[in-house]
Design a protein around this motif. Structure first.
Motif, PDB file in Angstrom:
ATOM      1  N   PRO A 246     -82.866  55.833  -7.684  1.00 21.50           N
ATOM      2  CA  PRO A 246     -84.127  56.584  -7.733  1.00 21.50           C
ATOM      3  C   PRO A 246     -84.144  57.539  -8.934  1.00 21.50           C
ATOM      4  CG  PRO A 246     -83.118  56.746  -5.544  1.00 21.50           C
ATOM      5  CD  PRO A 246     -82.122  56.069  -6.429  1.00 21.50           C
ATOM      6  N   SER A 247     -85.340  57.787  -9.469  1.00 20.91           N
ATOM      7  CA  SER A 247     -85.454  58.670 -10.634  1.00 20.91           C
ATOM      8  C   SER A 247     -84.984  60.082 -10.291  1.00 20.91           C
ATOM      9  CB  SER A 247     -86.908  58.726 -11.102  1.00 20.91           C
ATOM     10  OG  SER A 247     -87.069  59.806 -11.995  1.00 20.91           O
ATOM     11  N   LEU A 248     -84.200  60.663 -11.205  1.00 20.80           N
ATOM     12  CA  LEU A 248     -83.721  62.031 -11.011  1.00 20.80           C
ATOM     13  C   LEU A 248     -84.859  63.047 -11.110  1.00 20.80           C
ATOM     14  CD1 LEU A 248     -80.397  61.696 -13.047  1.00 20.80           C
ATOM     15  CD2 LEU A 248     -80.640  61.769 -10.563  1.00 20.80           C
ATOM     16  N   ALA A 249     -86.015  62.599 -11.553  1.00 17.82           N
ATOM     17  CA  ALA A 249     -87.192  63.478 -11.572  1.00 17.82           C
ATOM     18  C   ALA A 249     -87.590  63.879 -10.155  1.00 17.82           C
ATOM     19  CB  ALA A 249     -88.357  62.772 -12.260  1.00 17.82           C
ATOM     20  N   GLY A 250     -87.054  63.148  -9.167  1.00 14.64           N
ATOM     21  CA  GLY A 250     -87.396  63.424  -7.768  1.00 14.64           C
ATOM     22  C   GLY A 250     -86.580  64.530  -7.117  1.00 14.64           C
ATOM     23  N   LEU A 251     -85.701  65.184  -7.869  1.00 15.35           N
ATOM     24  CA  LEU A 251     -84.880  66.253  -7.276  1.00 15.35           C
ATOM     25  C   LEU A 251     -85.769  67.374  -6.721  1.00 15.35           C
ATOM     26  CD1 LEU A 251     -82.118  66.368 -10.023  1.00 15.35           C
ATOM     27  CD2 LEU A 251     -81.652  65.984  -7.593  1.00 15.35           C
ATOM     28  N   GLY A 252     -85.532  67.724  -5.465  1.00 17.43           N
ATOM     29  CA  GLY A 252     -86.386  68.702  -4.793  1.00 17.43           C
ATOM     30  C   GLY A 252     -85.869  70.123  -4.874  1.00 17.43           C
ATOM     31  N   CYS A 253     -85.740  70.649  -6.096  1.00 11.63           N
ATOM     32  CA  CYS A 253     -85.361  72.058  -6.273  1.00 11.63           C
ATOM     33  C   CYS A 253     -85.881  72.500  -7.627  1.00 11.63           C
ATOM     34  CB  CYS A 253     -83.845  72.251  -6.160  1.00 11.63           C
ATOM     35  SG  CYS A 253     -82.875  71.230  -7.266  1.00 11.63           S
ATOM     36  N   SER A 254     -85.783  73.795  -7.915  1.00 16.37           N
ATOM     37  CA  SER A 254     -86.371  74.323  -9.159  1.00 16.37           C
ATOM     38  C   SER A 254     -85.365  74.510 -10.279  1.00 16.37           C
ATOM     39  CB  SER A 254     -87.047  75.668  -8.892  1.00 16.37           C
ATOM     40  OG  SER A 254     -88.019  75.502  -7.888  1.00 16.37           O
ATOM     41  N   LYS A 255     -84.088  74.667  -9.916  1.00 16.44           N
ATOM     42  CA  LYS A 255     -83.066  74.809 -10.961  1.00 16.44           C
ATOM     43  C   LYS A 255     -81.733  74.268 -10.452  1.00 16.44           C
ATOM     44  CE  LYS A 255     -81.978  79.698  -9.945  1.00 16.44           C
ATOM     45  NZ  LYS A 255     -81.662  81.000 -10.563  1.00 16.44           N
ATOM     46  N   ILE A 256     -80.914  73.842 -11.413  1.00 13.45           N
ATOM     47  CA  ILE A 256     -79.615  73.235 -11.084  1.00 13.45           C
ATOM     48  C   ILE A 256     -78.569  73.834 -12.016  1.00 13.45           C
ATOM     49  CG2 ILE A 256     -78.284  71.094 -11.422  1.00 13.45           C
ATOM     50  CD1 ILE A 256     -80.602  69.537 -10.405  1.00 13.45           C
ATOM     51  N   ILE A 257     -77.385  74.079 -11.475  1.00  8.26           N
ATOM     52  CA  ILE A 257     -76.242  74.410 -12.329  1.00  8.26           C
ATOM     53  C   ILE A 257     -75.132  73.404 -12.034  1.00  8.26           C
ATOM     54  CG2 ILE A 257     -75.297  76.154 -10.726  1.00  8.26           C
ATOM     55  CD1 ILE A 257     -74.420  77.727 -13.292  1.00  8.26           C
ATOM     56  N   VAL A 258     -74.617  72.771 -13.096  1.00  9.37           N
ATOM     57  CA  VAL A 258     -73.526  71.805 -12.967  1.00  9.37           C
ATOM     58  C   VAL A 258     -72.285  72.438 -13.586  1.00  9.37           C
ATOM     59  CG1 VAL A 258     -72.755  69.449 -13.484  1.00  9.37           C
ATOM     60  CG2 VAL A 258     -75.197  69.900 -13.168  1.00  9.37           C
ATOM     61  N   CYS A 259     -71.233  72.624 -12.759  1.00  9.11           N
ATOM     62  CA  CYS A 259     -69.994  73.262 -13.231  1.00  9.11           C
ATOM     63  C   CYS A 259     -68.912  72.206 -13.357  1.00  9.11           C
ATOM     64  CB  CYS A 259     -69.530  74.325 -12.241  1.00  9.11           C
ATOM     65  SG  CYS A 259     -70.811  75.493 -11.837  1.00  9.11           S
ATOM     66  N   LEU A 260     -68.277  72.155 -14.535  1.00  9.62           N
ATOM     67  CA  LEU A 260     -67.290  71.121 -14.832  1.00  9.62           C
ATOM     68  C   LEU A 260     -66.078  71.745 -15.510  1.00  9.62           C
ATOM     69  CD1 LEU A 260     -69.982  68.777 -16.382  1.00  9.62           C
ATOM     70  CD2 LEU A 260     -68.959  68.450 -14.123  1.00  9.62           C
ATOM     71  N   SER A 261     -64.947  71.045 -15.440  1.00  4.37           N
ATOM     72  CA  SER A 261     -63.721  71.535 -16.088  1.00  4.37           C
ATOM     73  C   SER A 261     -63.183  70.486 -17.044  1.00  4.37           C
ATOM     74  CB  SER A 261     -62.662  71.855 -15.038  1.00  4.37           C
ATOM     75  OG  SER A 261     -63.046  72.992 -14.305  1.00  4.37           O
ATOM     76  N   GLU A 262     -62.675  70.962 -18.178  1.00 11.31           N
ATOM     77  CA  GLU A 262     -62.269  70.085 -19.278  1.00 11.31           C
ATOM     78  C   GLU A 262     -61.319  68.970 -18.847  1.00 11.31           C
ATOM     79  OE1 GLU A 262     -59.941  70.421 -23.580  1.00 11.31           O
ATOM     80  OE2 GLU A 262     -59.916  72.107 -22.196  1.00 11.31           O
ATOM     81  N   LYS A 263     -60.322  69.282 -18.005  1.00 15.26           N
ATOM     82  CA  LYS A 263     -59.288  68.294 -17.680  1.00 15.26           C
ATOM     83  C   LYS A 263     -59.648  67.399 -16.487  1.00 15.26           C
ATOM     84  CE  LYS A 263     -55.415  71.103 -19.341  1.00 15.26           C
ATOM     85  NZ  LYS A 263     -54.260  71.907 -18.899  1.00 15.26           N
ATOM     86  N   ASP A 264     -60.801  67.634 -15.881  1.00 20.20           N
ATOM     87  CA  ASP A 264     -61.195  66.892 -14.681  1.00 20.20           C
ATOM     88  C   ASP A 264     -61.718  65.512 -15.067  1.00 20.20           C
ATOM     89  OD1 ASP A 264     -62.076  66.079 -12.204  1.00 20.20           O
ATOM     90  OD2 ASP A 264     -63.603  67.633 -11.980  1.00 20.20           O
ATOM     91  N   LEU A 265     -61.213  64.491 -14.391  1.00 15.90           N
ATOM     92  CA  LEU A 265     -61.640  63.110 -14.640  1.00 15.90           C
ATOM     93  C   LEU A 265     -63.134  62.911 -14.370  1.00 15.90           C
ATOM     94  CD1 LEU A 265     -60.163  60.545 -15.521  1.00 15.90           C
ATOM     95  CD2 LEU A 265     -59.825  59.975 -13.114  1.00 15.90           C
ATOM     96  N   LEU A 266     -63.721  63.784 -13.555  1.00 15.67           N
ATOM     97  CA  LEU A 266     -65.128  63.616 -13.180  1.00 15.67           C
ATOM     98  C   LEU A 266     -66.097  64.259 -14.183  1.00 15.67           C
ATOM     99  CD1 LEU A 266     -64.879  64.399  -9.338  1.00 15.67           C
ATOM    100  CD2 LEU A 266     -64.673  62.179 -10.482  1.00 15.67           C
ATOM    101  N   THR A 267     -65.549  64.945 -15.192  1.00 16.23           N
ATOM    102  CA  THR A 267     -66.397  65.761 -16.062  1.00 16.23           C
ATOM    103  C   THR A 267     -67.342  64.945 -16.941  1.00 16.23           C
ATOM    104  OG1 THR A 267     -65.006  67.699 -16.037  1.00 16.23           O
ATOM    105  CG2 THR A 267     -66.314  67.380 -18.016  1.00 16.23           C
ATOM    106  N   ALA A 268     -66.849  63.860 -17.540  1.00 16.05           N
ATOM    107  CA  ALA A 268     -67.703  63.076 -18.454  1.00 16.05           C
ATOM    108  C   ALA A 268     -68.962  62.605 -17.730  1.00 16.05           C
ATOM    109  CB  ALA A 268     -66.913  61.886 -18.995  1.00 16.05           C
ATOM    110  N   ARG A 269     -68.788  62.133 -16.511  1.00 15.78           N
ATOM    111  CA  ARG A 269     -69.928  61.634 -15.729  1.00 15.78           C
ATOM    112  C   ARG A 269     -70.857  62.786 -15.330  1.00 15.78           C
ATOM    113  NH1 ARG A 269     -70.851  56.516 -13.462  1.00 15.78           N
ATOM    114  NH2 ARG A 269     -68.857  55.801 -14.295  1.00 15.78           N
ATOM    115  N   GLY A 270     -70.255  63.944 -15.056  1.00 14.62           N
ATOM    116  CA  GLY A 270     -71.063  65.125 -14.723  1.00 14.62           C
ATOM    117  C   GLY A 270     -71.950  65.552 -15.886  1.00 14.62           C
ATOM    118  N   LEU A 271     -71.409  65.459 -17.107  1.00 15.63           N
ATOM    119  CA  LEU A 271     -72.189  65.817 -18.302  1.00 15.63           C
ATOM    120  C   LEU A 271     -73.343  64.830 -18.514  1.00 15.63           C
ATOM    121  CD1 LEU A 271     -69.264  66.741 -20.735  1.00 15.63           C
ATOM    122  CD2 LEU A 271     -70.988  68.323 -19.838  1.00 15.63           C
TER     123      LEU A 271
END
Length: 321
Positions: A246-271
């Protein structure tokens, strides 16, 4: 003599092991701790409550400046790969006390059901039910006894959802659901905190492993907690970037903060996720915080480091501004 060694059915060390006799051994996590009338470090009060037969929560109330003070309310989902850890565990309890104090927010930390005893989508359903329960406090008539902390102190114009790791994944999916389904009292989610969110997929991004990806723990874990996931590892629930998601335009909130850490394997996908949200046509505001030199959910394991304190301050300012 018969052997007493149990046979391992699924080995997802260092997280969890399941044996052929059905026994589940959780290898990762911290011990459960009780709530406290007043936390000695932060002055935050906490208590436990039952939301439904399958869902409970720990509530955190920071020190008030006056008895009728209205506060932002944060519904928080703990991490642990959908199969370990708890809202009542030491790591989470300590972090919630610090975050509640710093942001001066009322926190509802949700205890949802865990896999493999309760495979997904159980955790998603529990998480949505907990948010609905919180929002129901705006209604005059409810079929349950309202919680006085929420009734007296929650500002329903400032509702936030947040979570780390699997909890960050839950936050994304709850925000998507809130974009298409209304919450009780037509309450709107103001902001969403996705800390080190657990997203994955079949096409490697950044520093994700390129060889034998099906053997990687992060991959195997998803199929373990949600064996019937439509689309497997490319289910939009774990891979919001998948074709046909589904399109991410459908997110039901007004603001988002994504917190990531340099050495985390999940970071590239989070960015990439944060970029896709920005380009999706979604009308909200996206903030990204990337912490140098740190790994997955470092702030939970040692919240006293400078970088952890700075992250908690950043989350607090996201909630209070």
């Amino acid at each position: 003599m018969a052997s007493t060694t149990k046979e391992v059915l699924t080995d997802l060390s260092p997280i969890i092991k399941v044996y052929t006799d059905g026994t589940v051994e959780r290898l990762f996590g911290s011990p459960h701790v009780p709530p406290s009338p007043e936390d000695p470090t932060t002055g935050v009060s906490s208590k436990d409550t039952i939301i439904s037969p399958t869902v409970s929560a720990r509530l955190y109330l920071p020190k008030l400046t006056h008895p009728t003070q209205k506060l932002p309310i944060l519904v928080y989902y703990h991490g642990g790969g959908f199969c370990v850890e708890s809202a009542f565990s030491f790591f989470d309890h300590r972090f919630m006390n610090l975050l509640s104090a710093e942001s001066v927010a009322l926190v509802v930390s949700v205890e949802y059901r865990l896999a493999p005893e309760h495979p997904l989508p159980a955790a998603y359903e529990d998480s949505w039910d907990a948010l609905k329960w919180v929002c129901s406090h705006v209604l005059d008539q409810t079929h349950f006894e309202k919680d006085q902390w929420i009734t007296n102190h929650a500002d329903f114009n400032r509702v936030f959802i947040g979570g780390d790791s699997a909890g960050g994944n839950i936050v994304h999916n709850i925000a998507m659901r809130a974009g298409s389904e209304s919450l009780p009292g037509n309450v709107k989610i103001l902001g969403a905190i996705l800390s080190h969110p657990y997203f994955w997929g079949s096409n490697p991004i950044g520093n994700e492993p390129k060889e034998d990806i099906e053997q990687h723990t992060v991959y195997r874990l998803w199929l373990f907690v949600y064996p019937s996931a439509p689309g497997g590892i490319d289910s939009p629930l774990i891979n919001p970037l998948a074709d046909g998601a589904p399109s991410l335009a459908g997110l039901g909130c007004s603001k988002i903060i994504v917190c990531l850490s340099e050495k985390d394997l999940l970071t590239a996908r989070g960015l990439v996720y944060a970029e896709k949200v920005k380009k999706s046509g979604w009308k909200g505001e996206v903030q990204v915080v990337e912490i140098d030199g740190e790994d997955h959910c470092f702030h939970l394991f040692d919240p006293q480091t400078e970088k952890a304190k700075n992250l908690i301050k950043r989350l607090a300012s996201f909630i209070s501004h």
